[in-house]
Motif scaffolding. Sequence first.
Motif, mmCIF file in Angstrom:
data_model
loop_
_atom_site.group_PDB
_atom_site.id
_atom_site.type_symbol
_atom_site.label_atom_id
_atom_site.label_comp_id
_atom_site.label_asym_id
_atom_site.label_seq_id
_atom_site.Cartn_x
_atom_site.Cartn_y
_atom_site.Cartn_z
ATOM 1 N N HIS A 176 -11.884 -1.700 -6.091
ATOM 2 C CA HIS A 176 -10.554 -1.074 -6.162
ATOM 3 C C HIS A 176 -9.556 -1.813 -5.269
ATOM 4 N N GLY A 178 -7.251 -3.983 -5.550
ATOM 5 C CA GLY A 178 -5.827 -4.112 -5.886
ATOM 6 C C GLY A 178 -5.080 -2.789 -5.943
ATOM 7 N N GLN A 179 -5.850 -1.713 -5.898
ATOM 8 C CA GLN A 179 -5.254 -0.402 -6.171
ATOM 9 C C GLN A 179 -4.275 0.038 -5.083
ATOM 10 N N ASP A 181 -2.198 -1.886 -3.130
ATOM 11 C CA ASP A 181 -0.879 -2.528 -3.304
ATOM 12 C C ASP A 181 -0.146 -1.944 -4.500
ATOM 13 N N GLU A 182 -0.903 -1.715 -5.538
ATOM 14 C CA GLU A 182 -0.314 -1.163 -6.749
ATOM 15 C C GLU A 182 0.274 0.231 -6.481
ATOM 16 N N ALA A 183 -0.492 1.030 -5.744
ATOM 17 C CA ALA A 183 -0.017 2.386 -5.444
ATOM 18 C C ALA A 183 1.257 2.343 -4.604
ATOM 19 N N ALA A 185 3.404 -0.078 -4.569
ATOM 20 C CA ALA A 185 4.495 -0.590 -5.401
ATOM 21 C C ALA A 185 5.071 0.505 -6.300
ATOM 22 N N ASN A 186 4.221 1.409 -6.733
ATOM 23 C CA ASN A 186 4.667 2.440 -7.677
ATOM 24 C C ASN A 186 4.984 3.775 -7.016
ATOM 25 N N THR A 190 7.014 6.590 0.401
ATOM 26 C CA THR A 190 6.086 5.898 1.295
ATOM 27 C C THR A 190 6.421 6.286 2.734
ATOM 28 N N ASP A 311 3.106 10.169 -4.865
ATOM 29 C CA ASP A 311 3.876 10.236 -6.102
ATOM 30 C C ASP A 311 5.026 11.235 -5.948
ATOM 31 N N THR A 317 -1.299 8.790 -3.023
ATOM 32 C CA THR A 317 -1.852 7.823 -3.971
ATOM 33 C C THR A 317 -2.517 6.637 -3.266
ATOM 34 N N ALA A 355 -7.899 4.388 -3.306
ATOM 35 C CA ALA A 355 -6.885 3.440 -2.842
ATOM 36 C C ALA A 355 -6.771 3.566 -1.340
#
Lengths: 797, 151, 274
Positions: A176, A178-179, A181-183, A185-186, A190, A311, A317, A355
């Motif tokens: 997991h 990459g999860q 950074d992805e979280a 980013a989305n 934060t 989120d 996330t 994540a």
Amino acid sequence: MTVTDDRPASVLGTRRLRKEDPALLTGEAKYTNDLDLPGALHLAVLRSPYAHARIISVDTSAAATSPGVVAVYSGADLADTWGAPMPSAWAVTADMKNPAHYPLASGKVCYVGDGVACVLATSDAAARDALDLIDVQYEPLPAVVDLEDALSDRVVIHEDLGTNSSYTWDLKIEGHEGQVDEAFANAAYTVRERFVQQRLIPMAMEPRAVAAVPQPFGGDMVLYSATQVPHILKVMVALTLGIPEHQMRVIAPAVGGGFGSKLDVYAEELLCVALARKHKVPVRWVEERGENTVATIHGRGQIQHVELAADADGKLTAVRIRILADMGGYQQLITAGIPILGAFLYAGVYDLPHAYDFSCTGVYTTLTPTDAYRGAGRPEATYAIERAMDVLADQMGIDPMDLRKRNFIRKEQFPYTAFTGLTYDSGDHLAAAEMAAELADYAGVRARQATQNVPGATKLLGIGQASYFEMCGLAPSRVLASLNYSAGGWEAATVRVLPTNKVQVVTGTAPHGQGHETAWSMIVADRLGISPDDVDVLHSDTAIAPLGLDTYGSRSLPVGGVAIAMACDKVIDKAKKIAAHQLEANEDDLDFVGGSFTVKGSPDRTMPLAAIAFEAFTAHNLPDGLEPNLEAQVTYDPPNFSWPFGTHICTVEIDTETGQVDVLQYVAVDDCGNQVNPLIVEGQVHGGVVQGMAQALYEEAVYDSDGTLKNASLAEYLVPAASDVPNITLGHTVTPSPTNPLGVKGIGEAGTIGSAPAVMNAVIDALSSLGVSDMPMPASPHNVWKAIQSAQQGASK
Amino acid sequence: MKISVTVNGTVHESDVEPRTLLVHYVREVLGLTGTNIGCDTSSCGACSLHVNGEAVKSCTMLAVQADGQSITTIEGLAVDGEMHPMQQAFMENHGLQCGYCTPGMVMAATSLLKENPNPTEEEVRIGLEGNLCRCTGYHNIVKSVLAAAAK
Amino acid sequence: MIPAAFDYVRAGSAAEAISLIGQHGDEAKFLAGGHSLLPLMKLRLAAPSVLVDIGRVTDLSYIRDAGDHIAIGALTRHMDVETSAVLKEHAPLLAHAASHVGDPQVRHRGTIGGSIAHADPASDLPATTLALGATYVAQGPNGTREIAATDFYQGFLESALAPDEMLTEIRVPKMGGAGWSFQKFNRRAQDWAIVGVAAWRGSNGSGVALVNMGSTPILATSVSNALAQGASVSDAAQLAAEEAEPQSDLNASPEYRVHLAKVLVRRALEEAGK
């Protein structure tokens, strides 16, 4: 649960008074320094006044002629005495850098308090008088006090290591990667915060004390020490000094509190044993409080970088954590592992997807070594996530209680396999939070706050919460292996029914205030159907209780207590064979209720345990092949950690003119599974809460830039007194652990884990209307005043 | 220097160095090790005992100052094998854990009740300001003292 | 912690004590309750070669109504000052301040004379007696003399007492029903004040003194002058630190101390005015 419907009311779960108390209340109990040891020499240690210096020379000649002095040694004089450096048992990474550390320094000193020479004399006064006569020449070197400065390697403390960084330990979730950074980013929201866990001084009320009693001709060595870990100490002293382990006996007499600070192997223990061997007489040492503040380990000392992604609904996330941890001048027994114990808890009690990214770097400074202190890694983790959750709630403009409820792992999700692969045994966070909110009148305080915290108000109301998981039991041995911990996580117990139906329990736990004698006797009484008064608990002497892994990390009940219950069950199994033989019945037809075996359906065909114990002793009429005596031993390795949890809520009022924080109310709702003795559980929580509150409001080891501790006494290091803390309102929910037969979880550290973040969240909540969003612990009046000043200056710009 | 001190009802004649602290005298000369030492700065109260019926910190008094005085230590509190009501109250209310601060706490508490037999909770907390405990969070200590007062 | 070795002599009277101190010179110290001196000796920050124990000079333990003032023997213990009916009636500020000294165990041994003679700016009773306009009586080889509290404190732990003089009595003017307040701001009840304020206000004026706001106890004369000239309490309180030279330590910066002094003086005057 262990209680069946038809058995008499169990002693388990009752508020039984402690059998330890009469001796402690009357002065009868003997702590190490109370022992009468005729002919003992007294050890005193000369300590470095410099945080970092090269030792140029040590002249002991004047001290050697001081009245009463028998011998004086420098570090160099004793260099050949040590078979190995002082032990550190937790190499968290394969390439961890760990400098050799000896009981007395010889080449250089690495913290104020590092021992450089010692005196043996006929009295403590004579030994201490002589310390003043030892002449040590130092070449002072620059001190390294700040963690980020240490990381920069501006000054490298241990030249042979080439760097101050000891290790970097990562926890990334396989598959997991990459999860995270992805979280981020989305993410809709934060949070990025930097928190400082200030250094704390454990301050057990009994300072350390040691006495080594040799048997010069027989070869045995008895070491008395105010320690939490007599068993670990025995192994480590034997290894370090090359003493055959079977000739080494360690006894921890009455021990006056530990809180992790006595979970160690210390220079003075090794010095007393080595010098007792050399001089062939008992050698004793007692620590003064001023020494205790510099020469006994400190706790905490971390900089935490915390990042949360959430989120739009506030559901977490991703969590990313970077820790910088202060090892101090050297590593002690498990220094490196302490921040790692928190690594699994930075997502708190929340349902986080896979994540998660954790990394911790341990660095050396020229300060007193750190090690386990109440909660050890877990309070730090809980503080970080619980403060960050309040920051997130503030960002979203929602109530922090509401945010937590959106994220809690729900009751029906247990047993819950977390992103780390660990399984949380059981829990009901919502129930605990709701009970705490009701006890604290959360809604009422929020309403009062709306009318009280108006512009210009000088008394501001704040309410703060922390919900926590404690990871305890510490731990399945295989899990410890995966963390490179040098020992297992099992515990041993022997239950021995004596011919007169009195019971001896031998435990490998080493209590120092926790009330094991009472609690363990209650477990046995419940199992065997006898009175707790008929049970004696033997502990803390490696000759009487040779197997054990001691008391720390809230492990004693969920591991040691469970081992006792299992040993009782083995005793019952054996007794049942004898009863079946004597009653001429089938084992399957026997019930064991209230201490007697009875043939099902024939209440007159019965045999009490007392009779069986005597039969086992005489061995006149035992079943074929059955060994005499009624005794069983169990070594229990827990299948999982246990996971106590709860919610704490603190209400404060802050005087904005002085910065004074008053705790108006403190509510703690803790769930430690089944409770053996609620009286003891409550006491553990009270004490833990106040220790965490003390981190939040009072305590901090303060150093100057030269690395000198500025508050090296109980006059200046502010352990709060009764007048400085409030009453505590307790609530309990009971969610038994399914992983052990007692359904217990452990309670030793829960209070401390919940309280520092609850108090600080309340403080920040009170000050939020003034624009204060964070402040360092402790929230002393001065720090609160500064935070208000700086927020107001910021606002006026 | 020769001193004569009544300790727990028994007269002791001793020869002590002037620098001997009272706490070292009772512990090391008389062997009464129930009185504990927890600090160097008169802060923790673990060494509290009674001099002429009042609690004092025996680490901040010389043995020679106790010459001719009457001392009660924790060992002298129980009468005829029965614990003092304050000791009983501490047991009944779980007012102790590791027990190290306990003798001093009990001696301070009995002195407090002598001066103020019916204290409020706040008065108990203030009255014990000179005694530190690291285990109990004080909750049950305060409860114990209030229970002893109500006896 | 064990003090360095010393000789010990016990005085039966003030005259004997003064004679003994005279014989032993600079290396000798009076020992009263011992609660200022013994902690320093244990840490070996003080190492007198002789202690002259004045603890048995019981005729210096008294609290007497002397007409316009209350006379307090120097060896009167804090606990006796705190609980004195005479002081509660005529100088309640002092009785109350004594209840804030240290902790009960300390107050059972420590004496008002020892505390004042030690001249610690962080102690409660030097500042309180200073606020009350007290006079101290010292006895030396050549007899007794009176020293106004305003002349007594000369530096950090330094007083106007000569080495062979002994403080014997504290004379505190009766307060005549004036309002008063004692504000002690600290983090733990047993500790010294971070900042403390002893204040009274009556028909004939006011007195305000500060604890731990300089190298000596500080008389805040600017505050009293401003009040005499009709300033409001809050305006007068702004002058609280005019005479102070606050130090920095673990608990407070000088700026914070000045701020606290203003807040606490205002609160003290408000309470005294009620």
